[in-house]
Design a protein around this motif. Structure first.
Motif, PDB file in Angstrom:
ATOM      1  N   GLN A 120       0.890  -1.168  -0.233  1.00  0.00           N
ATOM      2  CA  GLN A 120       0.079   0.128   0.045  1.00  0.00           C
ATOM      3  C   GLN A 120       0.869   1.218   0.016  1.00  0.00           C
ATOM      4  O   GLN A 120       0.572   2.256  -0.881  1.00  0.00           O
ATOM      5  N   VAL A 138      -4.079   6.501   3.121  1.00  0.00           N
ATOM      6  CA  VAL A 138      -4.341   5.028   2.904  1.00  0.00           C
ATOM      7  C   VAL A 138      -3.999   4.259   4.237  1.00  0.00           C
ATOM      8  O   VAL A 138      -4.899   3.429   4.538  1.00  0.00           O
ATOM      9  N   GLN A 142      -6.922   2.749   7.173  1.00  0.00           N
ATOM     10  CA  GLN A 142      -7.130   1.314   7.062  1.00  0.00           C
ATOM     11  C   GLN A 142      -6.521   0.566   8.583  1.00  0.00           C
ATOM     12  O   GLN A 142      -7.341  -0.376   9.116  1.00  0.00           O
ATOM     13  N   TYR A 219     -14.376  -2.670   3.385  1.00  0.00           N
ATOM     14  CA  TYR A 219     -14.502  -1.711   2.359  1.00  0.00           C
ATOM     15  C   TYR A 219     -15.414  -2.384   1.183  1.00  0.00           C
ATOM     16  O   TYR A 219     -15.089  -3.379   0.568  1.00  0.00           O
ATOM     17  N   GLY A 220     -16.602  -1.881   1.068  1.00  0.00           N
ATOM     18  CA  GLY A 220     -17.456  -2.263  -0.026  1.00  0.00           C
ATOM     19  C   GLY A 220     -17.969  -3.584   0.358  1.00  0.00           C
ATOM     20  O   GLY A 220     -18.648  -4.450  -0.315  1.00  0.00           O
ATOM     21  N   GLY A 221     -17.980  -3.953   1.609  1.00  0.00           N
ATOM     22  CA  GLY A 221     -18.462  -5.553   1.930  1.00  0.00           C
ATOM     23  C   GLY A 221     -17.726  -6.485   1.796  1.00  0.00           C
ATOM     24  O   GLY A 221     -16.878  -6.399   1.077  1.00  0.00           O
ATOM     25  N   ARG A 223     -16.100  -9.813   0.702  1.00  0.00           N
ATOM     26  CA  ARG A 223     -16.099 -10.489  -0.446  1.00  0.00           C
ATOM     27  C   ARG A 223     -16.900 -11.972  -0.397  1.00  0.00           C
ATOM     28  O   ARG A 223     -16.773 -12.692   0.439  1.00  0.00           O
TER      29      ARG A 223
ATOM     30  N   LEU B  95      -6.734  -0.397  -0.843  1.00  0.00           N
ATOM     31  CA  LEU B  95      -8.054  -0.992  -0.404  1.00  0.00           C
ATOM     32  C   LEU B  95      -9.180  -0.225   0.134  1.00  0.00           C
ATOM     33  O   LEU B  95     -10.297  -0.610   0.204  1.00  0.00           O
ATOM     34  N   LYS B  97     -10.158   2.708  -0.679  1.00  0.00           N
ATOM     35  CA  LYS B  97     -10.478   3.781  -1.893  1.00  0.00           C
ATOM     36  C   LYS B  97     -11.390   3.088  -2.842  1.00  0.00           C
ATOM     37  O   LYS B  97     -10.951   1.997  -3.465  1.00  0.00           O
ATOM     38  N   TYR B 138     -15.397  -0.962  -4.615  1.00  0.00           N
ATOM     39  CA  TYR B 138     -13.796  -1.041  -3.938  1.00  0.00           C
ATOM     40  C   TYR B 138     -13.348  -2.199  -4.375  1.00  0.00           C
ATOM     41  O   TYR B 138     -13.711  -3.222  -4.986  1.00  0.00           O
ATOM     42  N   SER B 140     -11.865  -4.791  -3.333  1.00  0.00           N
ATOM     43  CA  SER B 140     -12.405  -6.116  -2.833  1.00  0.00           C
ATOM     44  C   SER B 140     -13.666  -6.634  -3.442  1.00  0.00           C
ATOM     45  O   SER B 140     -14.117  -7.764  -3.517  1.00  0.00           O
ATOM     46  N   GLN B 141     -14.193  -5.792  -4.327  1.00  0.00           N
ATOM     47  CA  GLN B 141     -15.527  -6.125  -4.994  1.00  0.00           C
ATOM     48  C   GLN B 141     -15.009  -6.341  -6.485  1.00  0.00           C
ATOM     49  O   GLN B 141     -16.002  -6.547  -7.425  1.00  0.00           O
ATOM     50  N   LEU B 142     -14.013  -6.424  -6.790  1.00  0.00           N
ATOM     51  CA  LEU B 142     -13.491  -6.642  -8.349  1.00  0.00           C
ATOM     52  C   LEU B 142     -12.530  -7.919  -8.309  1.00  0.00           C
ATOM     53  O   LEU B 142     -12.020  -8.365  -7.511  1.00  0.00           O
TER      54      LEU B 142
END
Ligand SMILES: Nc1ncnc2c1ncn2[C@@H]1O[C@H](COP(=O)(O)OP(=O)(O)OP(=O)(O)O)[C@@H](O)[C@H]1O
Ligand SMILES: [Mg+2]
Lengths: 223, 271
Positions: A120, A138, A142, A219-221, A223, B95, B97, B138, B140-142
């Motif tokens: 990162q 960043v 996190q 982030y974004g839920g 997976r 991660l 962003k 995000y 993690s969704q790709l």
């Protein structure tokens, strides 16, 4: 419970709540804020390997974690006046509780920072960002997300931890209860009452922690 | 000559030298493929020329500016990085962003571009790699392939003179390799200068114009890609190409002499 006990418990409630709101809560909140500030700073200094300062941070953590909280409290309040440093009881409480929990939280925060993948930071460099800028945008966000449950844990633990503050003459909720017991000699009901107030508030914090974790989420839920 | 690297040396601790004097020159528009067996120092070389790793010695000439790769100053590193982009094997997207923010972050906080301009540049770069429909996703969704395309867009958005790729498809499932290679191929077609560490022989053969073949920290052969694949000059190069042929599980008469014209075109992947 006898009618007399019930009346005492009932009469005590406003006094206990008042002490909780006026003393226990601000004491906990301020101590936690101080601990938060200290922990993030101390962890970042170590993460960035700032010379000299990072060694001072290790000494701080070593001393705090190696001595009892009560001893630290007595040392500052009753000991420091011997060398001319006199602090009021309430600020002493904030300082000692903050310094104490800050050391534990700093360790958790350091772990969280180190758990952020090293790629990162490198990615930040590769898009022309500086160390500081990558840290801010960043790495730190996190790490704070990772450390959130642990910090919530510390906060909940501090709410109850502050109940020893009467040792340095601060009248918090627990001290208020002790005084009431002293007047009426009703021990068990009042202890239970105090315990319940702590329990209700900490349950509230636990709910807030759950909510916070859900909001921060992966982030974004996941997976 | 746009970029010239001379005699890069690097060792980690006392484990012996990982790079034993690697040199490379890159012209504008070149696509250089760096090939070589695992552990030969390809990644280390790429990291050294972007100063993620500090070389023990070596010289870099970039657009006429000469830098000592060991003692280069922070300010010069920033100047070099401004002209380069780096695509990692494991993407390294930020991660926390979204896709759009991943591409914008460096433009705004690295290059100091105004937000509106940065957004415009980010959108056009994402368009370029076919990821403009996932702006708010995000990482993690790709899928891996999508993440790598965003990573390429992130590099592209800053309008670099050269892009370094370190095995950009090695972490991908086989069915996702194509979408990333296609983006890279189209960049090459547009004249983007690129250095690509890869195990994708077909890609190297058809897209690159130069090959640098490394083994054990040394350059074994630098050649035009045509010469390298059709006419390898060195025994070790032939052995390497043969081993790739065998590893790929493809029945093919091993190369023995430089002259025959091997057709490697049918090898899609070496994995
Ligand atoms: N940070 C490090 N510390 C110590 N040794 C390292 C480090 N990075 C790389 N090496 C060593 O340097 C050698 C070259 O590694 P490098 O990753 O550059 O090889 P590579 O050609 O990229 O291999 P691959 O094809 O597997 O990616 C290896 O022996 C590796 O163990
Ligand atoms: Mg590698």
């Amino acid at each position: 419970m006898t009618a007399r006990q019930l009346a005492i418990v009932k009469d005590a409630l406003p006094f206990l709540l008042k002490a909780f709101v006026n003393v226990t809560l601000p004491l906990t909140a301020l101590s936690f804020l101080l601990a938060l500030l200290i922990s993030v700073l101390v962890a970042m200094i170590q993460y960035a390997k700032v010379p000299v300062l990072k060694d001072l941070c290790r000494v701080y953590i070593w001393i705090i974690r190696g001595t009892p909280l009560m001893v630290q409290l007595y040392l500052v309040f009753y000991g420091l006046p011997d060398v001319g440093i006199v602090l009021d009881p309430f600020p002493t409480g904030v300082l000692v509780f903050g310094l104490n929990e800050g050391a534990y939280m700093a360790e958790a925060m350091r772990g969280a920072l180190e758990s952020v993948p090293s790629g990162q930071l490198e990615a930040g460099y590769c898009v022309n960002m500086s160390y500081t800028s990558t840290m801010w945008h960043v790495i730190l966000p996190q790490a704070l997300r990772t450390v959130f449950p642990s910090f919530a844990n510390s906060l909940i633990s501090m709410v109850k931890g502050t109940s020893i503050v009467s040792a340095i003459t601060v009248v918090d909720m627990f001290k208020e209860a002790l005084d009431i017991i002293g007047r009426h000699y009703e021990v068990l009901p009042l202890y239970i009452e105090v315990a319940l107030i702590y329990l209700v508030f900490c349950s509230l914090l636990t709910l807030l922690q759950r909510l916070g974790e859900k909001l921060l989420g992966a982030y974004g839920g996941a997976r | 000559m746009m970029l010239e690297i001379k005699d890069v040396r690097k060792s980690f601790g006392k484990d012996g030298e990982v790079l034993k004097g690697v040199s490379l020159s890159v012209d504008k528009g070149d696509v250089v493929a760096i090939l070589g067996p695992s552990g030969s120092g390809k990644t280390t070389f790429l990291r050294c020329i972007n100063f993620l790793e500090r070389a023990d010695s070596g010289q870099m000439v970039f657009d006429g500016n000469v830098y000592d790769m060991h003692s280069i100053k922070k300010r010069d590193i920033a100047a070099v990085r401004r002209k380069t982009a780096f695509v990692f094997q494991n993407y390294n997207l930020f991660l926390n962003k979204t896709v759009l923010k991943n591409v914008m972050l460096g433009l705004v906080h690295g290059l100091g571009m105004p937000r509106a301009l940065a957004k415009e540049a980010a959108l056009s770069a994402l368009e370029r790699v076919g990821m403009a429909d996932k702006l708010n996703a995000y990482p993690s969704q790709l899928s891996g392939g999508q993440q790598q395309r965003v990573a390429i867009a992130r590099g592209l958005a800053a309008k670099p003179e050269i892009i370094y790729f370190d095995e950009p498809t090695s972490a991908l499932d086989p069915e996702l390799i194509g979408e990333v290679l296609n983006v890279m191929r189209s960049l090459a077609d547009d004249g983007m200068t690129m250095i690509v560490v890869t195990h994708e022989m077909e890609f190297a053969r058809s897209v690159s114009n130069k090959v640098l073949f490394m083994d054990k920290g040394e350059v074994i052969e630098t050649a035009s890609s045509e010469d390298f694949f059709n006419n390898p000059a060195r025994e070790r190069t032939r052995a390497f190409i043969n081993s790739i042929l065998t590893k790929g599980g493809v029945e093919k008469k091993p190369l023995s002499e430089p002259q025959p014209q091997p057709q490697l075109g049918f090898i899609d992947s070496t994995r």
